[in-house]
Enzyme design. Structure first.
Site, PDB file in Angstrom:
ATOM      1  N   SER A  88      -9.930  -1.120   7.118  1.00  0.00           N
ATOM      2  CA  SER A  88      -9.355  -0.840   5.802  1.00  0.00           C
ATOM      3  C   SER A  88      -8.635  -1.998   5.140  1.00  0.00           C
ATOM      4  O   SER A  88      -8.274  -1.915   3.973  1.00  0.00           O
ATOM      5  CB  SER A  88      -8.384   0.339   5.893  1.00  0.00           C
ATOM      6  OG  SER A  88      -9.102   1.543   5.972  1.00  0.00           O
ATOM      7  N   SER A 141      -9.791   1.509   3.029  1.00  0.00           N
ATOM      8  CA  SER A 141      -8.945   2.345   2.216  1.00  0.00           C
ATOM      9  C   SER A 141      -7.877   1.585   1.432  1.00  0.00           C
ATOM     10  O   SER A 141      -7.307   2.124   0.492  1.00  0.00           O
ATOM     11  CB  SER A 141      -8.247   3.372   3.109  1.00  0.00           C
ATOM     12  OG  SER A 141      -7.340   2.721   3.995  1.00  0.00           O
ATOM     13  N   LYS A 150       0.862  -1.184   0.000  1.00  0.00           N
ATOM     14  CA  LYS A 150       0.000   0.000   0.000  1.00  0.00           C
ATOM     15  C   LYS A 150       0.899   1.235   0.000  1.00  0.00           C
ATOM     16  O   LYS A 150       1.906   1.268   0.725  1.00  0.00           O
ATOM     17  CB  LYS A 150      -0.873  -0.035   1.256  1.00  0.00           C
ATOM     18  CG  LYS A 150      -1.951   1.035   1.341  1.00  0.00           C
ATOM     19  CD  LYS A 150      -2.794   0.826   2.619  1.00  0.00           C
ATOM     20  CE  LYS A 150      -3.937   1.812   2.728  1.00  0.00           C
ATOM     21  NZ  LYS A 150      -4.766   1.577   3.932  1.00  0.00           N
TER      22      LYS A 150
END
Lengths: 488, 485
Positions: free
Chosen positions: A180, A156, A81
């Site tokens: 997330s 997210s 990420k």
């Protein structure tokens, strides 16, 4: 063949690499090829580095040839990420604020993956600074759900989930502040593990909310998650909140721990807002465990209704402070228009941050301001303690708690973008786990009639990931939802 | 109407540790700009603070020195405000659970004269807490530059109760605090290097009134003298305002020590809202008894306690102790000398340090750490003088030689043949010559004027080139004069 490689499990590829049936260069090339084929539609990555990845793969193959393999992850392409620091690579947090920032240092998890020989490849898209549930809040692109390109991948960590689901990596890392990792895992038909707070070092993770953030892996199977966790877990002296504990052999525990377990179903999680198809899938999972001899009991988490409010007070309060460093002075976006230092702050932040980030900073600033602190932040902390106690009390009678991960399957892009509150509700089942600091995992548990994935969440006891993974593995290894591929 | 001043001081002291408070990068003064930085100091995305235990040790020690209660549990808070000298735009500090609570600073006010001990009193403390220092800004015509070398240096904030009554007390307070911190090795407290900084809260009220007046905060008091001058100036200013029928406004004022003037920086209305909250990146710290005891054992004797002990145990006068005691190394040197020479020689040892050693050091531009003179040398020279082996004039010469060469005084005496003359035949002859050469003194002495004997001593010494044993000279002169009677 090439596509099969890109969709294989980490465990299987690890065995193939060890047996010499495949090379890391072949595997990495397969992942690159798949990415070339689908990325324009999925848009999972902010940046990729194929040449560097192949160089790493070559080095891995050379090590293996010399009999110096670094372990099960050696040669496996992994994507991170874009909120986790990798030395000499961009770290954008999907924000204009950090558009040109290149990290001069490695996160602890990055160091660990490098030490394990993983091929670090690609920075996965996210909701800006990990704030959001759809990956629509990225300043650069909106990632799409590989199972339906009109739908969101969740957030997210939507880029990490979508990249894995689309065969653009063998495993990925995300971060989970209120769901997330688990929510996008559920929406993208992959496994997403949020470990106990403190099990994996946060050093090098651009902070959203320090007391809630936790790094975790996305994988195709629970076994893969155990393999990733083995590398990532452990005390780090650079993170004061990192916990000193013995790290068991997670993969071995999957089969050593056979149950039957006592599983708790929180009654508060099965009410209004739960999609009937999701509910039905979870009922089937419950039936599976019952058939395996598990004792299923209803438990109560009475403070569940306060989770969302408490979360949005604590998370935004911490975020307002954590994001203050993005100020236009040093390494961030700097407004060209500013007249003085205060103006520089105002304009740089106004130009650099997106609307959701601004909304949360404003909320966080408000709840911490003098005169409101006691009424909001302090009270939220007290309720947080009650929420944790709810879980710990439930664990007096059960081993793990079973819930849906997300109240609905993936929703359409743009559907909730204009309604923050509706968006926030998609994390309703995951937030309590972060507030209580517990480990939680989402595993594939079926598909809706529209062909969208459904996730099952299992919540474990603090630092007992070995038990949690064993419970999850029992279901995961008995089903083949994770063998389904998106039709891209 | 008569007014009295009420002053509270907030003193920041940089703690001398090898590394910064939340990371391993070193700290110090005089390094190239931004060389003492790392990702944590620069607050790069993802970095986290880790508490430096040595900084905690130092503040707990400071608390023990100042009789504070040490909290069992203390925690860290964030003080949020935007300013370019602060890389995170919040400062990690302590808000409602500081490490040290209460305590007091013993001060000494100036005495009636320099030779007399002044009044001692205790100034109560509110708290001492630990926080991180910020960077330094330099402003130019079109640019401002920031140097983060100082950012993240451990900083103690020592907050006094509003219990200081005058500019002189404030001066004494800072002097005592500085001596104490230097003694315990916590800080060098060099105000020029910013290692010790002071803000003063000043209010005045009619004598007899119990509630406090409106306070004014005075900033940028960057020397101990400026603290005294600034406070005196502010008290005068406030009194003038009140006497003219005006009102004191709560504000922060900037004091210009060179010009001796102050100007308003900001009023209460534009005060910050710091939005304090517990830092989620740091765990609270539990200080157990074993930890406290270990540090208590490392604490040196408090300077004023030592001064009182020197005066009582060694019978050394106040003036001398007030030179010896404020310098820990010097007082240690003294005590080491006494340990060799014997307690009854303490005063002589002290005199050698004050009169000779300090003078030679200053002339040579050295410090005590540089000198070749050892405490044993002091004991040696005291012994030589006491035994009459050398007289005090020769002793000076011997000491100077010891200072230069590092040779023991007795060795110098031996080598240079400076041993006092004890050959009585020669001495007797010199004495006879001296008496013969000063008729008036002889008559005076024999007439009963005791002091006239000194008139002969000079010539004897001269004849002996200073080596004559004064005691022996005195005896011989008296014997010869008695014979003449």
């Amino acid at each position: 063949m090439s596509t099969d490689l890109a969709f294989s499990s980490l465990a299987q590829l690890s065995a193939q690499l060890a047996a010499g049936e495949v090379s890391s260069v072949q595997l990495t090339q397969a992942v690159i090829d798949q990415t070339t084929a689908v990325e324009a539609r999925v848009q999972a990555f902010n940046s990729i580095n194929p040449e560097d990845a192949l160089a790493q793969a070559k080095a891995s193959d050379a090590r293996r040839a010399a009999g110096e393999t670094l372990g099960p992850l050696d040669g496996i392409p992994v994507a991170l990420k874009d909120v986790i620091a990798v030395k000499d690579q961009p770290l954008t947090a999907s924000s204009k604020m950090l558009e040109n920032f290149v990290s001069p240092y490695d996160a602890t998890v990055t160091e660990k993956l490098k030490a394990a020989g993983a091929v670090l490849w690609g920075r996965a898209n996210l909701d800006e600074f990990a704030m959001g549930s759809s990956t629509e809040n990225s300043a650069f692109k909106a990632t799409r759900n590989p199972y339906n390109l009109e739908c969101v991948p969740g957030g997210s960590s939507g880029g990490s989930a979508a990249a894995l689901a689309a065969g653009e990596a063998i495993a990925t890392l995300g971060s989970d502040t209120g769901g997330s990792i688990r929510q996008p895992a559920a929406l993208c038909n992959v496994v997403g593990l949020k470990p106990t707070y403190g099990l994996i070092s946060r050093y090098g993770l651009a902070a959203f909310a320090s007391s809630l953030d936790q790094i975790g892996p996305f994988t195709r199977t629970v076994e893969d998650a155990a393999m990733m966790l083995q590398v990532l877990a452990g005390h780090d002296r650079r993170d004061s909140t990192s916990f000193k504990t013995d790290i068991p052999n997670y993969r071995a525990a999957l089969t050593e721990k056979q149950g039957p377990w006592k599983l708790g179903i929180p009654k508060e999680y099965f009410g209004e807002g739960l999609d009937p198809e999701v509910g039905a899938a979870i009922e089937k999972a419950i039936a599976f465990y019952r058939e395996r001899g598990c004792e299923i009991t209803e438990v109560s988490l009475p403070h569940t209704e306060y989770c969302l409010s408490v979360y949005y007070i604590i998370a935004t309060a911490e975020a307002s402070s954590n994001l203050a460093r993005y100020d236009g002075i040093r390494y961030t976006h700097r407004s060209a228009e500013a007249k003085d230092v205060v103006d520089l702050y105002y304009k740089s932040r106004a130009e650099g941050f997106g609307p959701e980030v601004k909304r949360r900073i404003i909320l966080g600033t408000y709840v911490l301001s003098s005169g409101y602190y006691d009424a909001y932040y302090l009270r939220a902390q007290k309720v947080r303690t009650l929420i944790r106690q709810d879980f710990l009390k439930a664990y007096e009678s059960v081993d793990a708690i079973l819930t849906p991960t997300s109240p609905t399957p993936a929703f359409k892009a743009g559907e909730k973008a204009a309604n923050p509150l509706a968006m926030y509700l998609s994390d309703i089942y995951t937030i309590g786990v972060n507030l209580a600091g517990l480990p939680g995992i989402s595993i594939p548990a079926g598909f809706s009639s529209a062909g969208l994935p459904i996730g099952l969440q299992l919540i474990g006891q603090p630092y007992r990931e070995a038990d949690l993974l064993a419970v999850a593995h029992a279901y995961d290894s008995a089903h083949d939802w994770n063998a389904q591929r998106p039709n891209l | 109407m008569n007014y009295e001043a009420v002053i509270g001081l907030e003193v920041h002291v940089q703690v001398k540790t090898a590394s910064k408070i939340f990371t391993r990068v070193g700290q110090g003064y005089g390094h190239p700009e931004n060389s003492l930085t790392d990702p944590v100091v620069l607050a790069l995305p993802g970095t986290l603070p880790v508490m430096n235990k040595a900084a905690l040790d130092a503040i707990i020690k400071a608390g023990l020195m100042l009789h504070c209660d040490i909290a069992e549990v203390c925690k860290w808070d964030r003080k949020n405000y935007f300013y370019p000298d602060s890389p995170k735009n919040y400062q990690i500090s302590q808000y409602d659970q500081p490490i040290c609570i209460g305590g007091e600073v013993e001060i000494e006010l100036p005495g009636a004269s320099r030779n007399v001990m002044g009044e001692h009193k205790q100034i109560p403390l509110t708290r001492i807490h630990l926080e991180e220092d910020v960077g330094k800004l330099s402003h130019f015509a079109n640019d401002s530059l920031v140097d983060y070398n100082r950012a993240g240096t451990p900083l103690m904030e020592i907050v006094s109760e509003p219990a200081i009554a005058s500019a002189e007390e404030a001066y004494a307070y800072l002097t005592a605090l500085r001596t104490m911190m230097v003694y315990a090795g916590i800080s060098d407290c060099d105000m020029e290097k910013g290692q010790m900084r002071c803000d003063a809260n000043i209010s005045i009220r009619p004598v007899g009134q119990t509630e406090l007046g409106v306070k004014v905060e005075l900033k940028n008091l960057n020397s101990i003298s400026y603290v005294r001058d600034g406070i005196a100036h502010e008290i005068k200013r406030q009194m003038a305002v009140l006497k003219a029928g005006g009102v004191i406004v709560q504000e922060t004022r900037d004091y210009d020590g060179v010009a001796g003037t102050s100007q308003s920086l900001r009023t209460k209305e534009d005060a910050h809202d710091y939005r304090y909250f517990p830092d989620p990146d740091l765990m609270p710290v539990r200080v157990d008894d074993a930890w406290k005891q270990r540090l208590a054992a490392e604490c040196p004797e408090r300077p004023f306690d030592k001064q009182r002990r020197f005066m009582t145990d060694y019978d050394v006068p106040y003036t001398i102790t007030s030179v010896l005691v404020p310098d820990r190394a010097l007082s240690d040197f003294f005590e080491a000398g006494v340990a060799v020479a014997g307690k009854d020689k303490a005063k002589q040892v002290a005199n050698w340090i004050i009169n000779d050693l300090l003078r030679e050091l200053s002339a040579a531009g050295q410090t005590l750490a540089d000198t070749k003179v050892t405490p044993a040398h002091l004991a040696d020279i005291v012994k030589l003088v006491d035994a009459g082996t050398i007289n005090s004039n020769i002793a000076r010469e011997v000491f100077a030689e010891t200072f230069t060469t590092g040779d023991a005084p007795s060795a110098v005496v031996e080598r240079k043949g400076l041993k006092a003359e004890t050959n009585t035949d020669e001495l007797e002859q010199w004495c006879r010559d001296a008496i013969a050469g000063n008729e008036k003194a002889r008559t005076d002495f024999l007439g009963g004027k005791e002091s006239a004997i000194n008139g002969f001593k000079g010539p004897v010494m001269k004849a002996s080139r200073g080596k004559a044993n004064p005691k022996l000279v005195d005896e011989t002169l008296r014997r010869l004069l008695a014979e003449m009677q």
